[in-house]
Design an enzyme around this catalytic site. Structure first.
Site, PDB file in Angstrom:
ATOM      1  CD  GLU A 275      54.698  47.232  37.940  1.00 44.52           C
ATOM      2  OE1 GLU A 275      55.858  47.106  38.565  1.00 44.52           O
ATOM      3  OE2 GLU A 275      54.836  46.786  36.704  1.00 44.52           O
TER       4      GLU A 275
ATOM      5  CG  HIS B  70      65.746  50.362  41.460  1.00 47.84           C
ATOM      6  ND1 HIS B  70      66.765  50.083  40.449  1.00 47.84           N
ATOM      7  CD2 HIS B  70      65.012  49.249  41.746  1.00 47.84           C
ATOM      8  CE1 HIS B  70      66.389  48.567  40.122  1.00 47.84           C
ATOM      9  NE2 HIS B  70      65.278  48.239  40.863  1.00 47.84           N
TER      10      HIS B  70
END
Length: 335
Positions: free
Chosen positions: A56, A125
């Site tokens: 990321e 998540h």
């Protein structure tokens, strides 16, 4: 909402040759874990739509370099909980560049982030991260709650000269959660834009009940719009719902106007309340609208726990829902 996102990216790639779209698993025919880029790599080639490593920091940071050479990057972080490795680049590079260069080097990037709890995604998540993002000066944060807004806000975010983080609740993507059917809309045509910083009334109260002082407003965004809509069926005509749509810039004029209309307000979020954007907004309302309030500003959010549970029953217990919202609204209206 998935269709609207896919079609908007397709329109942008076709119209703007400098546009790129990349992230984890968005290339190939699959087009991401949520299929929101399906077949785009095949259509535009893997120099414009491509996969990245699971990194990321690179995904976010590379948008500064892309902007430096005239490319306009649209990137995807696979889940909100994974944005933290990219936070250094977001804070130190993207958010400060325009200011430190006196406007000569703005970083134009759109960072898409699926967010929120849905279907037992568990602690890695399911998180909500908006309060953390909202303390970063120099970026914008948008949060659509339906397909038309997804299309209009995404194009506006792409065209904006600032870095924009677009939070997309994955529980709304296909409207599979009961009560979220209104997230499906007629899709606007290509070129549709919603200006950033403009809230929308997702549901109006009955004018006669408003005149009698029997109403309140729920100020919310994302999944909160649908918890409020479902809850309001128990209080017909008594609940206005203001969908913020853009968290920064915030349409505070619309917030103040709604609070002054009703005199009673609930700020609803999926985040835990402690030190949250919702609590900050509630405090600001109580300061600027004090004379118009007939009750304290109520707030409702998730339980103050470190993470979202994997077990779906525990997930359901810790999150807000329509019954919890209805209970809060009943208390607020009876104040």
């Amino acid at each position: 909402m998935v269709d609207a996102a896919l079609h908007t990216i397709d329109d942008i790639l076709r119209e703007f040759p400098e546009a790129l779209f990349y992230g984890q698993d968005v290339g190939g025919e699959l087009g991401g874990v949520f299929r929101e880029a399906a077949l785009l790599a095949k259509k535009y080639g893997d120099t414009r739509v491509f996969n990245t490593p699971i990194q990321e920091a690179y995904i976010v940071g590379s948008t500064a370099g892309m902007s430096a050479v005239g490319a306009k990057a649209i990137v995807e972080i696979q889940f909100a909980d994974y944005i933290w490795p990219g936070l250094n680049q977001l804070v130190e590079e993207l958010s400060k560049s325009c200011y430190l260069s006196n406007g000569q080097f703005p970083v134009q990037s759109l960072i898409r982030v699926p967010i929120g709890a849905y279907g037992g995604g568990g602690p890695y998540h399911s998180g909500s991260i908006e309060s953390t993002l909202l303390i970063i000066r120099g970026i914008k944060v948008v949060y659509p709650s339906n397909a038309a807004d997804m299309k209009g806000l995404m194009r506006a975010a792409f065209l904006d000269p600032n870095p924009v983080v677009m939070l997309e609740h994955k529980g709304l993507y296909w409207s599979k959660v009961p009560g979220t059917e209104d997230a499906k809309t007629v899709e606007p045509g290509a070129g549709y834009v919603i200006p950033l910083g403009k809230a929308a009334v997702a549901q109006a109260a009955d004018p006669q009940k408003l005149q009698r002082g029997e109403t309140c407003v729920v100020i919310t965004y994302g999944m909160g719009v649908y918890w409020a809509k479902t809850a309001s069926r128990q209080l017909p005509g008594q609940v206005e719902i203001l969908d913020l749509r853009t968290l920064n810039p915030l349409d505070y004029e619309a917030v103040e106007a709604a609070v002054r209309r009703h005199g009673k307000a609930l700020v609803l979020t999926e985040e835990p309340l402690l030190n949250s954007f919702a609590e900050s907004l509630a405090g600001r309302i109580q300061r600027t609208c004090f004379q118009q309030l007939d009750a304290p500003v109520f707030t409702l959010g998730a339980a103050n726990l470190p993470a979202i549970a994997l077990n779906v029953d525990l997930e359901r217990q810790m999150l807000p829902n329509s019954d919890k919202v209805a209970a809060a609204l009943t208390e607020l209206l009876g104040w």
